[in-house]
Design a protein around this motif. Sequence first.
Motif, PDB file in Angstrom:
ATOM      1  N   ASP A 159       1.040  -1.260   0.188  1.00 27.56           N
ATOM      2  CA  ASP A 159       0.087  -0.011  -0.335  1.00 27.56           C
ATOM      3  C   ASP A 159       0.242   0.973   0.039  1.00 27.56           C
ATOM      4  OD1 ASP A 159      -1.607  -1.734   0.305  1.00 27.56           O
ATOM      5  OD2 ASP A 159      -2.820  -1.114   2.045  1.00 27.56           O
ATOM      6  N   ARG A 160       1.924   1.156   1.029  1.00 27.98           N
ATOM      7  CA  ARG A 160       2.442   1.959   0.554  1.00 27.98           C
ATOM      8  C   ARG A 160       3.362   2.791   0.085  1.00 27.98           C
ATOM      9  NH1 ARG A 160       7.008   2.421   5.729  1.00 27.98           N
ATOM     10  NH2 ARG A 160       5.295   2.551   6.814  1.00 27.98           N
ATOM     11  N   GLU A 161       3.556   1.557  -1.558  1.00 26.81           N
ATOM     12  CA  GLU A 161       4.771   1.877  -2.448  1.00 26.81           C
ATOM     13  C   GLU A 161       2.959   2.330  -3.346  1.00 26.81           C
ATOM     14  OE1 GLU A 161       8.190  -1.433  -2.405  1.00 26.81           O
ATOM     15  OE2 GLU A 161       5.798  -2.545  -2.931  1.00 26.81           O
ATOM     16  N   ILE A 162       1.947   1.593  -3.715  1.00 31.48           N
ATOM     17  CA  ILE A 162       1.157   2.557  -4.186  1.00 31.48           C
ATOM     18  C   ILE A 162       1.108   4.128  -4.412  1.00 31.48           C
ATOM     19  CG2 ILE A 162      -1.470   1.963  -5.344  1.00 31.48           C
ATOM     20  CD1 ILE A 162      -1.109  -0.654  -3.755  1.00 31.48           C
ATOM     21  N   ARG A 163       1.145   3.912  -2.888  1.00 28.37           N
ATOM     22  CA  ARG A 163       0.723   5.453  -2.691  1.00 28.37           C
ATOM     23  C   ARG A 163       1.465   6.374  -3.159  1.00 28.37           C
ATOM     24  NH1 ARG A 163       1.314   9.957   1.030  1.00 28.37           N
ATOM     25  NH2 ARG A 163      -1.445  11.214   1.382  1.00 28.37           N
ATOM     26  N   ALA A 164       2.655   6.332  -3.142  1.00 31.84           N
ATOM     27  CA  ALA A 164       4.542   6.526  -3.718  1.00 31.84           C
ATOM     28  C   ALA A 164       4.195   6.808  -5.091  1.00 31.84           C
ATOM     29  CB  ALA A 164       6.044   5.979  -3.099  1.00 31.84           C
ATOM     30  N   MET A 165       3.760   6.013  -5.629  1.00 30.48           N
ATOM     31  CA  MET A 165       3.871   5.765  -7.160  1.00 30.48           C
ATOM     32  C   MET A 165       2.697   6.826  -7.091  1.00 30.48           C
ATOM     33  SD  MET A 165       4.874   1.762  -8.446  1.00 30.48           S
ATOM     34  CE  MET A 165       3.311   1.166  -7.225  1.00 30.48           C
ATOM     35  N   LEU A 166       1.367   6.943  -6.969  1.00 31.31           N
ATOM     36  CA  LEU A 166       0.175   7.738  -7.754  1.00 31.31           C
ATOM     37  C   LEU A 166       0.929   8.558  -7.093  1.00 31.31           C
ATOM     38  CD1 LEU A 166      -2.061   8.396  -8.649  1.00 31.31           C
ATOM     39  CD2 LEU A 166      -2.698   7.384  -6.567  1.00 31.31           C
ATOM     40  N   MET A 167       1.114   9.192  -5.610  1.00 33.16           N
ATOM     41  CA  MET A 167       1.540  10.933  -6.005  1.00 33.16           C
ATOM     42  C   MET A 167       3.078  11.283  -6.785  1.00 33.16           C
ATOM     43  SD  MET A 167      -0.298  11.421  -2.993  1.00 33.16           S
ATOM     44  CE  MET A 167       0.534  12.689  -1.967  1.00 33.16           C
ATOM     45  N   GLY A 168       3.678   9.982  -6.820  1.00 30.16           N
ATOM     46  CA  GLY A 168       4.622  10.906  -7.944  1.00 30.16           C
ATOM     47  C   GLY A 168       4.042  11.027  -9.024  1.00 30.16           C
ATOM     48  N   GLU A 169       3.098  10.789  -9.750  1.00 29.09           N
ATOM     49  CA  GLU A 169       3.197  10.417 -10.762  1.00 29.09           C
ATOM     50  C   GLU A 169       2.100  11.935 -11.117  1.00 29.09           C
ATOM     51  OE1 GLU A 169       0.914  10.272 -14.491  1.00 29.09           O
ATOM     52  OE2 GLU A 169       3.069   9.125 -13.440  1.00 29.09           O
ATOM     53  N   LEU A 170       0.690  11.617  -9.775  1.00 31.82           N
ATOM     54  CA  LEU A 170       0.371  13.423  -9.620  1.00 31.82           C
ATOM     55  C   LEU A 170       1.272  14.760  -9.466  1.00 31.82           C
ATOM     56  CD1 LEU A 170      -3.172  11.944  -7.613  1.00 31.82           C
ATOM     57  CD2 LEU A 170      -2.226  12.524  -9.897  1.00 31.82           C
ATOM     58  N   ALA A 171       2.573  14.200  -9.162  1.00 36.05           N
ATOM     59  CA  ALA A 171       3.216  15.196  -8.636  1.00 36.05           C
ATOM     60  C   ALA A 171       3.372  15.948  -9.424  1.00 36.05           C
ATOM     61  CB  ALA A 171       5.108  15.497  -7.945  1.00 36.05           C
ATOM     62  N   GLY A 172       3.529  17.851  -9.226  1.00 33.61           N
ATOM     63  CA  GLY A 172       4.064  18.882 -10.568  1.00 33.61           C
ATOM     64  C   GLY A 172       2.302  19.248 -11.135  1.00 33.61           C
ATOM     65  N   ARG A 173       1.157  18.421 -11.370  1.00 39.48           N
ATOM     66  CA  ARG A 173       0.233  19.016 -12.432  1.00 39.48           C
ATOM     67  C   ARG A 173      -0.576  19.453 -11.608  1.00 39.48           C
ATOM     68  NH1 ARG A 173       1.243  15.026 -16.485  1.00 39.48           N
ATOM     69  NH2 ARG A 173       1.996  12.611 -15.586  1.00 39.48           N
ATOM     70  N   SER A 174      -0.637  20.532 -12.453  1.00 43.31           N
ATOM     71  CA  SER A 174      -1.402  21.551 -11.941  1.00 43.31           C
ATOM     72  C   SER A 174      -3.140  21.377 -11.524  1.00 43.31           C
ATOM     73  CB  SER A 174      -1.999  22.991 -12.961  1.00 43.31           C
ATOM     74  OG  SER A 174      -2.364  22.296 -14.335  1.00 43.31           O
ATOM     75  N   TRP A 175      -3.749  20.355 -12.568  1.00 47.77           N
ATOM     76  CA  TRP A 175      -4.629  19.731 -11.546  1.00 47.77           C
ATOM     77  C   TRP A 175      -4.797  19.141 -10.679  1.00 47.77           C
ATOM     78  CZ3 TRP A 175      -4.070  14.715 -12.005  1.00 47.77           C
ATOM     79  CH2 TRP A 175      -3.582  14.474 -13.244  1.00 47.77           C
ATOM     80  N   ALA A 176      -3.976  18.091 -10.076  1.00 47.43           N
ATOM     81  CA  ALA A 176      -3.304  17.566  -8.792  1.00 47.43           C
ATOM     82  C   ALA A 176      -3.411  17.900  -7.975  1.00 47.43           C
ATOM     83  CB  ALA A 176      -2.823  16.622  -8.790  1.00 47.43           C
ATOM     84  N   PHE A 177      -4.518  19.764  -7.082  1.00 47.12           N
ATOM     85  CA  PHE A 177      -3.783  19.965  -6.198  1.00 47.12           C
ATOM     86  C   PHE A 177      -4.309  19.598  -4.992  1.00 47.12           C
ATOM     87  CE2 PHE A 177      -7.498  20.636  -7.849  1.00 47.12           C
ATOM     88  CZ  PHE A 177      -8.852  20.971  -6.506  1.00 47.12           C
ATOM     89  N   ALA A 178      -2.986  20.285  -4.322  1.00 47.53           N
ATOM     90  CA  ALA A 178      -3.219  20.566  -2.326  1.00 47.53           C
ATOM     91  C   ALA A 178      -4.646  19.502  -1.654  1.00 47.53           C
ATOM     92  CB  ALA A 178      -2.077  21.238  -1.441  1.00 47.53           C
ATOM     93  N   GLY A 179      -6.300  19.573  -2.417  1.00 47.82           N
ATOM     94  CA  GLY A 179      -7.075  20.133  -1.740  1.00 47.82           C
ATOM     95  C   GLY A 179      -7.213  18.384  -1.500  1.00 47.82           C
ATOM     96  N   ARG A 180      -6.879  17.550  -1.246  1.00 42.71           N
ATOM     97  CA  ARG A 180      -6.404  16.225  -1.765  1.00 42.71           C
ATOM     98  C   ARG A 180      -6.229  15.866  -0.178  1.00 42.71           C
ATOM     99  NH1 ARG A 180      -2.444  14.869  -3.296  1.00 42.71           N
ATOM    100  NH2 ARG A 180      -1.735  15.316  -5.259  1.00 42.71           N
ATOM    101  N   ASN A 181      -6.796  13.774  -0.488  1.00 44.64           N
ATOM    102  CA  ASN A 181      -5.716  13.466   0.036  1.00 44.64           C
ATOM    103  C   ASN A 181      -6.296  12.351  -0.587  1.00 44.64           C
ATOM    104  OD1 ASN A 181      -3.741  12.631   2.033  1.00 44.64           O
ATOM    105  ND2 ASN A 181      -5.630  11.675   3.688  1.00 44.64           N
ATOM    106  N   ILE A 182      -5.210  11.147  -0.639  1.00 44.83           N
ATOM    107  CA  ILE A 182      -5.025   9.653  -1.304  1.00 44.83           C
ATOM    108  C   ILE A 182      -4.892   8.846   0.155  1.00 44.83           C
ATOM    109  CG2 ILE A 182      -3.643   8.255  -2.432  1.00 44.83           C
ATOM    110  CD1 ILE A 182      -3.207  10.585  -4.105  1.00 44.83           C
TER     111      ILE A 182
END
Length: 231
Positions: A159-182
């Motif tokens: 689970d931790r690795e999945i979350r890290a991969m997804l967060m890495g994919e979303l990093a720097g994308r303007s539509w994936a702003f900070a108002g969310r949690n995974i």
Amino acid sequence: MDALDVMSTPVISVKPEMTVREVAKVFVEQRISGAPVVDAAGHIVGMISEGDLIHRTELDTDKPQRRGWLDLFSLNRDASEYVKSHGLRVADVMITDVVSVDETTPLGKVADLMETRRIKRVPVKRQGTLVGIVTRANLVQVLASMVEEPATLDAAPNDREIRAMLMGELAGRSWAFAGRNIVVRDGVVHLWGMFQSVDAVKAVLVAAEATPGVKRVEDHTESYPVFVSGL
């Protein structure tokens, strides 16, 4: 993958001296909608497609002549359309501004050319000679041929690795702003938070579903409240 890996070969091509009706028969018999035009040396000199054959005087589908003072600005276009609808040879109706690629051209570039130039097929050359053709259908066939291999239990990310991969994919994308949690639990991705855009939520869902090890995605997001002044 490169053009060489997906191109159709041998290529069905036509000659510039062939008649329009001969080419129409080739299209019907070979079940194709377009073909490169090559000279005696095998060099590409044009492209012809069904679109070049639909406005024909034989079919009574040729475009009517323009009338009025606007003709002064459209004489060249009228002349070109007349040749297109009345020309008897491939050389008369073919497109000469041909977009082609080398056999080592990456598929991503081929797809970009098809999109930006609004074309359905791209001839492939080797040292200037036609060796294949890539169509939109070829690209779709590649996608359909891909086999999704499920990860083995030993190789499955936690689970931790999945979350890290997804967060890495979303990093720097303007539509994936900070108002969310995974939150990831037992391979299930839970999306929380507020979004201003439905498209943004959909994009995050797509990114989550494509992450290795994810079993499913549950969307708990909410839209930002809209405040109307004066109420």
